[in-house]
Write an enzyme that holds these catalytic residues in place. Sequence first.
Site, PDB file in Angstrom:
ATOM      1  N   ILE A  21     143.503 -55.568   5.601  1.00 46.46           N
ATOM      2  CA  ILE A  21     144.019 -55.056   6.860  1.00 46.46           C
ATOM      3  C   ILE A  21     145.205 -55.921   7.265  1.00 46.46           C
ATOM      4  O   ILE A  21     145.400 -57.006   6.732  1.00 46.46           O
ATOM      5  CB  ILE A  21     142.950 -55.015   7.979  1.00 46.46           C
ATOM      6  N   ASP A  22     145.985 -55.426   8.203  1.00 41.11           N
ATOM      7  CA  ASP A  22     147.211 -56.093   8.589  1.00 41.11           C
ATOM      8  C   ASP A  22     146.940 -57.379   9.357  1.00 41.11           C
ATOM      9  O   ASP A  22     145.864 -57.571   9.925  1.00 41.11           O
ATOM     10  CB  ASP A  22     148.036 -55.128   9.441  1.00 41.11           C
ATOM     11  N   LYS A  23     147.937 -58.239   9.399  1.00 40.52           N
ATOM     12  CA  LYS A  23     147.842 -59.516  10.105  1.00 40.52           C
ATOM     13  C   LYS A  23     147.345 -59.348  11.538  1.00 40.52           C
ATOM     14  O   LYS A  23     146.447 -60.071  11.986  1.00 40.52           O
ATOM     15  CB  LYS A  23     149.216 -60.192  10.110  1.00 40.52           C
TER      16      LYS A  23
END
Length: 383
Positions: free
Chosen positions: A195-197
């Site tokens: 998943i994204d930062k």
Amino acid sequence: MNENNIEKYIDETEADDTIRYETMDAGDAADDDTAAADDEGFDDTPMPDEADEGCLYEHKRIVADAGQEPLRVDKFLLEHLQHSSRNRIQQAADAGFIHANGKSVKSNYKVRPHDIITLMLKHPPHDTSIKAEDIPLDIVYEDDSIMVVNKKAGMVVHPGAGNFTGTLVNAIAWHMRDVPEYDPNSPEVGLVHRIDKDTSGLLLVAKTPHAKQILGKQFFEKTTHRSYVALVWGNLKDDSGRIEGNITRDPKDRLRMTVTAPDSGIGKPAVTHWRVKERFGYTTLVECILETGRTHQIRAHMKAMGHPLFADERYGGMEILRGERSSHYKAFINNCFKLCPRQALHAQTLGFVHPETKEQMDFSSLMPDDLQALVSHWRKFIS
């Protein structure tokens, strides 16, 4: 183009060290915010230049597939170096740093089937090996085969340009440091999806090659269950719905994805199911269930619907898109942005079949404090 500018070019190019220019169905195993890495075929052995430019080192490599139509190398690279620009690529070519099959080429070189296109620089590439770092982990579940972690917002999942340390993968390597068979630099173990930062929530880790293989197959075959909770701008007309639209890189912003028609032939097919959980007049709390897992899928799909995620700067969510013109309302929204200064997206549930016991495993995670505070603020606003 001097070395400092080239270094900037590299730092802003977060593509994998090897990008295979083929259709990789395994990419379906990627999660909503960050596509799975393609680690095949990378060789970081320094390659000397055959011209009189001294010793150069390979930093990026792209292999054209068998069906490649003749295409200028600058256009070819622009399609596959997501954080670059055509101008930078042309400057690199002018400096002798773009090579085709071991020889430097200019921007107008036509890429053909099986060509090996490389970016060569005068210094060795960064050490991209995973180093164990003593970083706390929120472990939801763990046994000999798997681990489920709850990632906090702001933590990068995997080392990349500008983030070579302090990532979730570094933390996992420390946690597994006493397990001899766990090699953090091997693609046969580790994170199954990403998943994204600035997205928080649940991630699955395979501790053994067998577990990685079985779990990867489940993600590829779309038998896993993943749901996210998101706060979006606007009051959605219906209580539930289905978004179908291909996801592709936005040609105007290489850091953003855009949505094209399912029959356009552009991008990868993507489907998101959503339902309303709570309405706040100018925003809506929704649950999103992924049928596919494309890069920025939820963020791009909701943007295409006209309902960007709240506080999602990349997709326009940091602007006041709905509501009043009063100074009181503007102050309220600015306070909301301070409470949750990142896209309001949380990977809330994760379900899969255990690779060894064959038991159905289901996990859930409460919204983190920043999202809870944001939702509470909206509840108070409409009460």
